[in-house]
Design an enzyme around this catalytic site. Structure first.
Site, PDB file in Angstrom:
ATOM      1  CG  ASN A   9      23.374 -15.845  33.923  1.00 16.90           C
ATOM      2  OD1 ASN A   9      22.347 -16.157  34.540  1.00 16.90           O
ATOM      3  ND2 ASN A   9      24.542 -16.424  34.115  1.00 16.90           N
ATOM      4  CE  LYS A  11      26.176 -14.519  36.892  1.00 16.23           C
ATOM      5  NZ  LYS A  11      27.574 -14.329  37.248  1.00 16.23           N
ATOM      6  CG  HIS A  96      27.360 -19.569  34.124  1.00 22.52           C
ATOM      7  ND1 HIS A  96      27.952 -19.327  35.342  1.00 22.52           N
ATOM      8  CD2 HIS A  96      27.280 -18.377  33.485  1.00 22.52           C
ATOM      9  CE1 HIS A  96      28.200 -18.026  35.436  1.00 22.52           C
ATOM     10  NE2 HIS A  96      27.810 -17.434  34.320  1.00 22.52           N
ATOM     11  CD  GLU A  98      27.954 -17.718  38.651  1.00 20.16           C
ATOM     12  OE1 GLU A  98      26.723 -17.807  38.510  1.00 20.16           O
ATOM     13  OE2 GLU A  98      28.593 -16.660  38.453  1.00 20.16           O
ATOM     14  CD  GLU A 168      29.821 -15.800  31.038  1.00 19.46           C
ATOM     15  OE1 GLU A 168      29.280 -14.704  31.005  1.00 19.46           O
ATOM     16  OE2 GLU A 168      29.502 -16.689  31.821  1.00 19.46           O
ATOM     17  N   GLY A 174      31.958 -11.247  37.756  1.00 19.53           N
ATOM     18  CA  GLY A 174      31.557 -10.643  39.021  1.00 19.53           C
ATOM     19  C   GLY A 174      32.685  -9.958  39.768  1.00 19.53           C
ATOM     20  CB  SER A 212      33.512  -7.511  34.787  1.00 16.20           C
ATOM     21  OG  SER A 212      33.610  -8.195  36.029  1.00 16.20           O
ATOM     22  N   GLY A 233      26.005 -10.379  33.516  1.00 21.69           N
ATOM     23  CA  GLY A 233      25.422 -10.746  34.800  1.00 21.69           C
ATOM     24  C   GLY A 233      24.934  -9.514  35.545  1.00 21.69           C
TER      25      GLY A 233
HETATM   26  P1  13P Z   1      29.085 -10.468  35.567  1.00 19.47           P
HETATM   27  O1  13P Z   1      28.631  -9.668  34.370  1.00 19.47           O
HETATM   28  O2  13P Z   1      28.350 -10.101  36.822  1.00 19.47           O
HETATM   29  O3  13P Z   1      30.566 -10.472  35.694  1.00 19.47           O
HETATM   30  O4  13P Z   1      28.641 -11.987  35.279  1.00 19.47           O
HETATM   31  C1  13P Z   1      29.003 -12.556  34.066  1.00 19.47           C
HETATM   32  C2  13P Z   1      28.316 -13.845  33.933  1.00 19.47           C
HETATM   33  O5  13P Z   1      28.610 -14.804  34.613  1.00 19.47           O
HETATM   34  C3  13P Z   1      27.233 -13.940  32.931  1.00 19.47           C
HETATM   35  O6  13P Z   1      26.890 -15.266  32.676  1.00 19.47           O
END
Ligand code: 13P
Length: 253
Positions: A9, A11, A96, A98, A168, A174, A212, A233
């Site tokens: 992903n 983003k 997601h 976010e 997640e 993140g 992460s 991510g």
């Molecule tokens: P990170 O791997 O940067 O923590 O992000 C995870 C994520 O939101 C994937 O959809």
């Protein structure tokens, strides 16, 4: 054999040029393997470049990070599942964290989106996960089951079986703090039990972990039987770290 899913992903990162170049480099350096597949979720404006870069590789696919539930009409700025399919997507992320926490997407809206994604012939990847305060309050299971119930509302058992769930935990996204393999597996078991009650007998759900994931922790996470793959991510944004993740060995499988 169920293939492990390695989903990236991106983003809001990588325009068409960078997205196409990254996929071309990854595919040139990674030969297809029967036990795993890659799914790239670029920003929608870079989807075309990614689809072109896939060049028909059967172990790799592309998806969108978000769709609106209506197929077309006066919805300025939105994209829809049928348009994503026409542009070459075969997957769509829904719910997601976010989208939920930065854009206020509700469980009911995620349900509408999952149904729209399925109706367009795309595969939905429904994301669920608790906030840190919800985990601390012992509410992880309640939150995840509520998100599943809302996100998969109105689907019959066969349609539910087409959904991949990505667990997640919001506090792990993140932050550099991943869930331990055992903690992730425990929530996966909860999700799997719920799905077993809502899918045809004998179907085995595919459940991914995200939050992460890195080249350093991927092996320990993927050693868990419960994890059918990862949704990545930050570590999916560069060829080096992504290649190290997709090359992770899964002993015994
Ligand atoms: P990170 O791997 O940067 O923590 O992000 C995870 C994520 O939101 C994937 O959809």
């Amino acid at each position: 054999m169920t293939r492990a899913i390695f989903a990236a992903n991106w983003k809001l990162n990588h325009g068409p040029a960078a997205a196409g170049a990254l996929v071309r480099e990854v595919l040139a350096r990674f030969q297809p393997r029967a036990d795993r597949e890659q799914i790239f979720f670029p920003p929608a404006l870079s989807l075309g470049a990614v689809v072109e870069a896939l060049a028909g590789r059967r172990d790799a696919a592309a998806g969108v990070q978000h769709v609106y539930w209506e197929p077309k009409g006066a919805f300025t700025g939105e994209i829809s599942a049928p348009l994503a399919a026409e542009a070459g997507a075969t997957w769509a992320l829904v719910g997601h964290s976010e989208r939920r926490h930065k854009f206020g997407e509700t469980d009911e809206e995620t349900g509408r989106k999952v149904r729209a994604v399925l109706a367009a012939g795309l595969a939905p990847m429904l994301c669920v996960g608790e906030l840190l305060e919800e985990r601390r309050a012992g509410r992880t299971e309640e939150v995840v089951l509520r998100q599943l119930t809302g996100g998969l509302a109105g689907l019959d058992a066969a349609a539910t079986a087409r959904v991949v769930v990505a667990y997640e935990p919001v506090w792990a996204i993140g932050t550099g703090v991943n869930a331990t393999p055992a903690d992730a597996a425990a929530v996966h078991r909860t999700i799997r039990r719920w799905l077993a009650d809502h899918t045809p007998p004998g179907s085995r759900a595919r459940i991914l972990y995200g939050g992460s994931v890195s080249p350093e922790n991927a092996a320990a996470l993927l050693a868990e039987e419960e994890l059918d793959g990862v949704l990545v991510g930050g570590a999916s944004l560069k060829a080096e770290s992504w290649l190290r993740i997709i090359e992770t060995a899964r002993p015994g499988r």
